[in-house]
Design a protein around this motif. Structure first.
Motif, PDB file in Angstrom:
ATOM      1  N   UNK A   1       4.334  -6.954 -10.663  1.00  0.00           N
ATOM      2  CA  UNK A   1       4.886  -5.659 -10.243  1.00  0.00           C
ATOM      3  C   UNK A   1       5.521  -5.792  -8.864  1.00  0.00           C
ATOM      4  N   UNK A   2       6.684  -5.258  -8.716  1.00  0.00           N
ATOM      5  CA  UNK A   2       7.418  -5.379  -7.457  1.00  0.00           C
ATOM      6  C   UNK A   2       7.151  -4.180  -6.548  1.00  0.00           C
ATOM      7  N   UNK A   3       7.129  -4.489  -5.254  1.00  0.00           N
ATOM      8  CA  UNK A   3       7.026  -3.433  -4.243  1.00  0.00           C
ATOM      9  C   UNK A   3       8.350  -2.667  -4.166  1.00  0.00           C
ATOM     10  N   UNK A   4       8.278  -1.362  -3.985  1.00  0.00           N
ATOM     11  CA  UNK A   4       9.482  -0.536  -3.876  1.00  0.00           C
ATOM     12  C   UNK A   4       9.610  -0.004  -2.457  1.00  0.00           C
ATOM     13  N   UNK A   5      10.776  -0.262  -1.867  1.00  0.00           N
ATOM     14  CA  UNK A   5      11.054   0.255  -0.530  1.00  0.00           C
ATOM     15  C   UNK A   5      11.709   1.626  -0.667  1.00  0.00           C
ATOM     16  N   UNK A   6      10.887   2.659  -0.640  1.00  0.00           N
ATOM     17  CA  UNK A   6      11.405   4.010  -0.869  1.00  0.00           C
ATOM     18  C   UNK A   6      12.335   4.476   0.255  1.00  0.00           C
ATOM     19  N   UNK A   7      12.114   3.974   1.445  1.00  0.00           N
ATOM     20  CA  UNK A   7      13.009   4.343   2.554  1.00  0.00           C
ATOM     21  C   UNK A   7      14.413   3.788   2.312  1.00  0.00           C
TER      22      UNK A   7
END
Length: 325
Positions: free
Chosen positions: A1-7
């Protein structure tokens, strides 16, 4: 699972406040909303992504948890990031979070300036694994009491086009053929416009979306300089050469105006650079084209270059007599 950079997804900094986040989401949501891009799967996925990001960092509790995850994940990466990151420690427990909440019509009206956005987010088929792991399972744009697709309405954009016209065209009014939005229109430019005037053509901008009205087309006017007239507001100034006989003795001269030639009386002993006014011979007033400004005629002394010896002799006698007085 990949990290999501919401910013990064919303295009804001990590220090962005609620107002900045809301504004960024509003702009992107309008751009990628499925109603704006019917049949565009890429836009629909983008809309889901930005909606997920907004859900995550616009909610204070979710944002605090997301910040903890982000900082821990970035620290793990800086130290080599060996193996698989352990997401299980951040997994939401059953009942945790308010992941199924959707915006009310009132909230949409406040955010987008319209009440046509229905009861929630549209086009969503579910959050990403990353979001669901952190905050629980849920569907974007769905709630227990609202499953219908939101309807989006937005006014079309205004268009500005620069148009250059002559002073004569500004005096009489004119038309221009304008090609815009895959159509050709005949635009009327009223008499009396000046440089900087905006001519509004209602509904000729880009097409509105849904029930939104079309935008307007604005013609930004530039009036070319004229070699015979200078303009100040609705008044005009022109210069005319007058021979010294008429300057001294008075008489009439023909003056060109934008509506035709007109006779101007020159008073006796008129000084050079005197300005004589012709009322109502200037530019039509834009707000009331039946009324006109004035035309100022500046007198320029013109000396004859074909004086006879007798005329020169007479002038010398007059000059000598004038000095004795």
């Amino acid at each position: 699972m990949d990290f999501k950079d919401y910013y990064a997804i919303l295009g804001v900094s990590k220090e962005a406040d609620d107002k900045t986040i809301k504004k960024a989401y509003q702009k992107l949501a309008k751009k990628y909303h499925p109603d704006v891009n019917p049949g565009n799967k890429e836009a629909e996925e983008k809309f889901k992504e930005i909606t997920e990001a907004y859900q995550a960092i616009s909610d204070p509790e979710k944002r605090r948890k997301y910040e903890e995850v982000r900082q821990n994940y970035e620290s793990w990466q800086k130290h080599g990031g060996q193996g698989e990151y352990d997401w299980s420690r951040w997994q939401a427990h059953p009942g945790e979070g308010s992941y199924t909440r959707t915006m009310t019509p009132e909230e949409f009206a406040e955010m987008f300036g319209t009440s046509d956005w229905g009861g929630g987010f549209s086009g969503g088929s579910g959050f990403s694994d990353f979001f669901s792991t952190l905050f629980g399972m849920g569907n974007i744009g769905q709630s227990s009491n609202s499953r219908r697709r939101a309807h989006y309405s937005q006014a079309g954009q205004d268009i500005e086009i620069e148009v250059t016209i002559s002073l004569e065209e500004a005096y009489y009014g004119t038309t221009r053929t304008i090609d815009t939005n895959d159509k050709r229109i005949q635009a009327k430019i009223p008499k009396g416009v000046s440089t900087g005037s905006k001519v509004r053509l209602a509904g000729q901008g880009t097409q509105g979306i849904g029930s939104g009205p079309n935008g307007d087309l604005f013609l930004i006017i530039t009036v070319e300089p004229n070699s015979d007239f200078t303009r100040e507001g609705d008044d005009l100034t022109t210069a005319i050469a007058v021979n010294f006989y008429k300057v001294i003795l008075g008489g009439e001269v023909m003056v060109r105006t934008l509506s035709g030639n007109i006779a101007l009386k020159i008073p006796p002993l008129t000084q050079g650079k005197t300005k004589l006014r012709l009322r109502g011979k200037g530019m039509p007033r834009l707000e009331n084209p039946k009324h006109y400004g004035d035309l100022f005629v500046q007198i320029q002394l013109a000396l004859p270059d074909d004086l006879s010896k007798d005329e020169v002799s007479v002038l010398k006698e007059l000059a000598a007599k004038h000095r004795r007085l």
